[in-house]
Design an enzyme around this catalytic site. Structure first.
Site, short mmCIF file in Angstrom:
data_model
loop_
_atom_site.label_atom_id
_atom_site.label_comp_id
_atom_site.label_asym_id
_atom_site.label_seq_id
_atom_site.Cartn_x
_atom_site.Cartn_y
_atom_site.Cartn_z
N LYS A 98 -10.83 -20.18 -16.59
CA LYS A 98 -11.66 -19.57 -15.91
C LYS A 98 -11.07 -18.10 -15.47
O LYS A 98 -9.82 -17.77 -15.31
CB LYS A 98 -12.41 -20.11 -14.73
CG LYS A 98 -13.10 -21.43 -15.17
CD LYS A 98 -13.85 -21.96 -13.91
CE LYS A 98 -14.52 -23.20 -14.30
NZ LYS A 98 -15.23 -23.97 -13.20
N TYR A 113 -23.92 -23.60 -18.74
CA TYR A 113 -23.91 -24.14 -17.57
C TYR A 113 -25.58 -24.31 -17.27
O TYR A 113 -26.12 -24.59 -16.22
CB TYR A 113 -23.55 -23.42 -16.37
CG TYR A 113 -22.12 -23.34 -16.31
CD1 TYR A 113 -21.13 -24.65 -16.06
CD2 TYR A 113 -21.27 -22.25 -16.19
CE1 TYR A 113 -20.02 -24.54 -15.76
CE2 TYR A 113 -19.75 -21.99 -16.11
CZ TYR A 113 -19.37 -23.23 -15.90
OH TYR A 113 -17.86 -23.27 -15.82
N PHE A 131 -25.76 -22.89 -6.13
CA PHE A 131 -24.53 -22.35 -6.63
C PHE A 131 -24.70 -21.49 -7.93
O PHE A 131 -23.69 -20.85 -8.42
CB PHE A 131 -23.33 -22.97 -6.56
CG PHE A 131 -23.36 -24.25 -7.53
CD1 PHE A 131 -23.06 -24.27 -8.75
CD2 PHE A 131 -23.67 -25.62 -7.16
CE1 PHE A 131 -22.96 -25.19 -9.70
CE2 PHE A 131 -23.41 -26.77 -7.86
CZ PHE A 131 -23.44 -26.71 -9.27
N ARG A 162 -6.25 -28.19 -10.48
CA ARG A 162 -6.99 -27.45 -9.40
C ARG A 162 -6.30 -27.74 -8.09
O ARG A 162 -6.57 -26.84 -7.29
CB ARG A 162 -8.47 -28.29 -9.53
CG ARG A 162 -9.19 -27.79 -10.78
CD ARG A 162 -10.52 -28.63 -10.86
NE ARG A 162 -11.35 -27.84 -11.77
CZ ARG A 162 -12.69 -28.73 -12.32
NH1 ARG A 162 -12.83 -30.09 -11.93
NH2 ARG A 162 -13.35 -28.12 -13.12
N ASN A 214 -12.11 -22.60 -9.46
CA ASN A 214 -11.30 -23.75 -9.80
C ASN A 214 -10.38 -23.69 -10.89
O ASN A 214 -10.41 -24.95 -11.24
CB ASN A 214 -12.22 -24.93 -9.20
CG ASN A 214 -13.30 -25.29 -10.47
OD1 ASN A 214 -13.38 -24.37 -11.37
ND2 ASN A 214 -14.21 -26.30 -10.36
N HIS A 216 -12.58 -25.31 -16.58
CA HIS A 216 -13.76 -25.85 -16.84
C HIS A 216 -13.25 -27.03 -17.94
O HIS A 216 -12.76 -26.94 -18.82
CB HIS A 216 -14.93 -25.43 -17.29
CG HIS A 216 -15.94 -25.98 -17.76
ND1 HIS A 216 -16.97 -26.84 -17.06
CD2 HIS A 216 -16.52 -26.59 -19.17
CE1 HIS A 216 -17.72 -27.34 -17.70
NE2 HIS A 216 -17.43 -27.28 -19.15
N GLU A 245 -20.47 -28.04 -26.07
CA GLU A 245 -19.77 -27.08 -25.57
C GLU A 245 -18.87 -26.27 -26.61
O GLU A 245 -18.73 -25.17 -26.62
CB GLU A 245 -19.06 -27.46 -24.24
CG GLU A 245 -19.95 -27.72 -23.19
CD GLU A 245 -19.37 -28.40 -21.80
OE1 GLU A 245 -17.96 -28.43 -21.85
OE2 GLU A 245 -20.04 -28.84 -20.98
P1 CMP Z 1 -17.06 -26.66 -13.78
O1 CMP Z 1 -16.29 -27.97 -13.94
O2 CMP Z 1 -16.95 -25.58 -14.83
O3 CMP Z 1 -18.37 -27.00 -13.51
C1 CMP Z 1 -19.56 -26.38 -13.11
C2 CMP Z 1 -19.11 -25.45 -12.10
O4 CMP Z 1 -19.82 -24.91 -11.07
C3 CMP Z 1 -17.84 -25.69 -11.39
O5 CMP Z 1 -16.70 -26.10 -12.24
C4 CMP Z 1 -17.39 -24.86 -10.23
O6 CMP Z 1 -17.06 -23.71 -10.88
C5 CMP Z 1 -18.85 -24.44 -9.65
N1 CMP Z 1 -19.44 -25.39 -8.70
C6 CMP Z 1 -19.81 -26.59 -8.60
N2 CMP Z 1 -20.21 -27.08 -7.29
C7 CMP Z 1 -20.13 -25.68 -6.71
C8 CMP Z 1 -20.56 -25.44 -5.35
N3 CMP Z 1 -21.07 -26.66 -4.55
N4 CMP Z 1 -20.30 -24.11 -5.02
C9 CMP Z 1 -19.83 -23.01 -5.82
N5 CMP Z 1 -19.50 -23.31 -7.05
C10 CMP Z 1 -19.50 -24.82 -7.38
#
Ligand code: CMP
Length: 144
Positions: free
Chosen positions: A9, A49, A57, A102, A112, A115, A126
């Site tokens: 990311k 997404y 979020f 992470r 984080n 993905h 995906e």
């Molecule tokens: P990812 O595994 O890419 O899947 C969905 C993404 O949404 C997640 O990692 C984070 O980057 C983001 N995400 C998930 N939960 C939250 C949250 N509570 N607040 C902000 N971002 C979130």
């Protein structure tokens, strides 16, 4: 042999962590069989997404994931989906196991680092957003 989709990311590409993240995945015995660096447009982010549409979020997530380069990859290996998820750790870096990507590099629950697909269906979906079948190279035997 199982395929999974992994994406480094913007928070990680901007901090020079591409090599470190890929090294961790390769050390786990997973093989990169397709890879591209790109800027995701809004429509692609919304497609990737779509399961999160409507969540609190979601808008911030789309804005963040389109804010800088990402590295999209196909990884292959035995039980690749579960193994990748184990190596990257929980969504919230503060709750991820010590030693996971992470936990070590994550900035927060959104920023984080990486993905990864969470099921075979999502892996296929995906991968299909980012790669043509002809862009995924044939497996060349075991690593190491
Ligand atoms: P990812 O595994 O890419 O899947 C969905 C993404 O949404 C997640 O990692 C984070 O980057 C983001 N995400 C998930 N939960 C939250 C949250 N509570 N607040 C902000 N971002 C979130």
């Amino acid at each position: 042999m199982e395929r999974t989709f992994v994406m480094i990311k913007p928070d990680a590409t901007s901090r020079g962590l591409i090599g470190k993240v890929i090294a961790r995945l390769e050390e786990e015995g997973l093989r990169v069989t397709a890879m591209k660096m790109l800027l995701i447009d809004k429509a692609t982010a919304e497609r990737l997404y779509e399961v999160h549409r409507g969540k609190p979020f979601y808008d911030g997530l789309v804005e963040y994931i389109t804010s800088g380069p990402v590295v999209a990859m196909v990884l292959e290996g035995e039980d690749a989906i579960a193994r990748v998820r184990r190596v990257i750790g929980a969504t919230d870096p503060s709750k991820a196991e010590p030693g996971t990507i992470r936990r070590e590099f994550g900035l927060g629950i959104r920023e984080n680092v990486v993905h990864a697909a969470d099921s075979p269906e999502n892996a296929r979906r995906e991968i299909g957003i980012f790669f043509k079948e002809s862009e995924i190279l044939p497996w060349k035997g075991d690593l190491g």
